[in-house]
Design a protein around this motif. Structure first.
Motif, PDB file in Angstrom:
ATOM      1  N   VAL A  30       0.792  -1.141  -0.022  1.00 58.12           N
ATOM      2  CA  VAL A  30       0.008  -0.088  -0.038  1.00 58.12           C
ATOM      3  C   VAL A  30       0.730   1.186  -0.050  1.00 58.12           C
ATOM      4  O   VAL A  30       0.443   2.202  -0.818  1.00 58.12           O
ATOM      5  CB  VAL A  30      -0.975   0.049   1.471  1.00 58.12           C
ATOM      6  N   VAL A  31       1.939   1.257   0.992  1.00 63.30           N
ATOM      7  CA  VAL A  31       2.692   2.467   1.076  1.00 63.30           C
ATOM      8  C   VAL A  31       3.754   2.774   0.042  1.00 63.30           C
ATOM      9  O   VAL A  31       3.911   3.795  -0.565  1.00 63.30           O
ATOM     10  CB  VAL A  31       3.343   2.664   2.399  1.00 63.30           C
ATOM     11  N   GLU A  32       4.136   1.564  -0.343  1.00 59.86           N
ATOM     12  CA  GLU A  32       5.222   1.904  -1.367  1.00 59.86           C
ATOM     13  C   GLU A  32       5.133   2.250  -2.832  1.00 59.86           C
ATOM     14  O   GLU A  32       5.537   3.129  -3.371  1.00 59.86           O
ATOM     15  CB  GLU A  32       6.137   0.164  -1.344  1.00 59.86           C
ATOM     16  N   PRO A  33       4.058   1.794  -3.385  1.00 68.39           N
ATOM     17  CA  PRO A  33       3.510   2.347  -4.669  1.00 68.39           C
ATOM     18  C   PRO A  33       3.216   3.678  -4.440  1.00 68.39           C
ATOM     19  O   PRO A  33       3.613   4.439  -5.617  1.00 68.39           O
ATOM     20  CB  PRO A  33       2.112   1.709  -4.908  1.00 68.39           C
ATOM     21  N   VAL A  34       2.744   4.449  -3.411  1.00 69.10           N
ATOM     22  CA  VAL A  34       2.774   5.658  -3.487  1.00 69.10           C
ATOM     23  C   VAL A  34       4.096   6.553  -3.161  1.00 69.10           C
ATOM     24  O   VAL A  34       4.136   7.862  -3.792  1.00 69.10           O
ATOM     25  CB  VAL A  34       1.688   6.202  -2.018  1.00 69.10           C
ATOM     26  N   TRP A 213      -2.555  13.100  -0.325  1.00 73.44           N
ATOM     27  CA  TRP A 213      -4.106  12.270   0.395  1.00 73.44           C
ATOM     28  C   TRP A 213      -3.724  11.024   0.343  1.00 73.44           C
ATOM     29  O   TRP A 213      -3.904  10.215   1.521  1.00 73.44           O
ATOM     30  CB  TRP A 213      -5.227  12.552  -0.304  1.00 73.44           C
ATOM     31  N   ASP A 214      -3.452  10.228  -0.884  1.00 73.61           N
ATOM     32  CA  ASP A 214      -2.947   8.800  -0.627  1.00 73.61           C
ATOM     33  C   ASP A 214      -1.995   8.319   0.022  1.00 73.61           C
ATOM     34  O   ASP A 214      -1.977   7.105   0.873  1.00 73.61           O
ATOM     35  CB  ASP A 214      -2.675   8.363  -2.019  1.00 73.61           C
ATOM     36  N   PHE A 215      -0.924   9.225   0.174  1.00 75.00           N
ATOM     37  CA  PHE A 215       0.374   8.678   1.306  1.00 75.00           C
ATOM     38  C   PHE A 215      -0.237   8.799   2.662  1.00 75.00           C
ATOM     39  O   PHE A 215       0.288   7.998   3.310  1.00 75.00           O
ATOM     40  CB  PHE A 215       1.479   9.698   0.922  1.00 75.00           C
TER      41      PHE A 215
END
Length: 259
Positions: A30-34, A213-215
């Protein structure tokens, strides 16, 4: 059969390690792609001669992104282990005062309090920022502000139960105490959010709002995963012992070095 302090502590360590692993998986998925999206912004900023000094672009990085991910996962496990130890100690002291029909419920309640006080409240006041946001010269100030909010969150988690016990000693009914507890929590949280200075960093114009926001949502998801896994696994481990014998309402040290 009573639980020794060592038994509780070992279950806290086990639950903490599993919680750290779950958080590490969340980082990866979840976090790494952002983060990679944010690094693209940094690279573009470097190519176009942006005024902000890039942390990623402009040459070979000192540590590869793969090594950073692996190191982050290892750190997540270590943090989970440490949190699990503290969680077990606190649970042992307050088990009899936690709401819930069984140890799984009590453990989840304690995990929710931990998430709200040491993760959610600091994130609301000093939200996490992706790599493309933040001035390296303000790291010290941001860290200090975050630590202050975290400590104030822990203080709220200690003050409100103390208030509830004081009201109970005065004969205040349970519904009234619950209402006053909620009012106290809201009032104290508002005081923290208003009184503590905000993050000194402004969001650069080249950082999309969706990325920011996504991060922040992904970072909260990582923390929520850690606390949820910790509360659930720890509760199940303690509950399993409860089936083998009655667990006392307050867990303490039965004997030094006992299992």
């Amino acid at each position: 059969m009573g639980l020794s302090f060592g038994s509780v502590l070992r279950r806290g360590v086990c639950a903490g390690v599993l919680a750290g692993l779950a958080a590490a998986v969340t980082i990866w998925l979840v976090v790494e792609p952002v983060i990679r999206r944010a690094l693209v912004v940094e690279d573009l900023r470097s190519v176009h001669g942006g005024s902000s000094a890039p942390a990623h672009g402009g040459g070979e990085p000192l540590v590869s992104r793969t090594a950073q991910v692996v190191g982050g996962a290892a750190t997540s496990v270590l943090v989970g282990l440490a949190v699990g130890v503290v969680f077990a100690v606190v649970f042992a002291r307050v088990r009899g005062r936690l709401p819930g029909g069984n140890d799984v419920g009590r453990s989840l309640v304690l995990a929710a309090v931990g998430f709200a006080s040491v993760s959610l409240l600091p994130a609301l006041k000093i939200p996490a920022n992706p790599p493309a946001v933040g001035d390296p010269q303000t790291v010290g100030r941001r860290t200090l502000l975050y630590a202050v909010v975290l400590l104030l969150g822990v203080a709220i988690a200690l003050v409100v139960p103390a208030l509830d016990r004081a009201l109970a000693r005065r004969g205040t009914s349970r519904p009234t105490r619950s209402a006053l507890d909620v009012v106290a929590v809201v009032a104290l949280v508002v005081v923290v959010l208003v009184a503590v200075p905000s993050s000194p960093d402004a969001v650069p114009a080249d950082v999309p709002a969706a990325l920011l926001w996504d991060f922040r949502v992904a970072s909260l998801a990582q923390l929520a995963t850690l606390w949820l896994t910790l509360g659930l696994v720890f509760g199940l481990l303690v509950e399993r012992l409860d089936r083998r014998g009655r667990v006392p309402e307050r867990v303490g040290v039965v004997a030094a070095g006992s299992a």
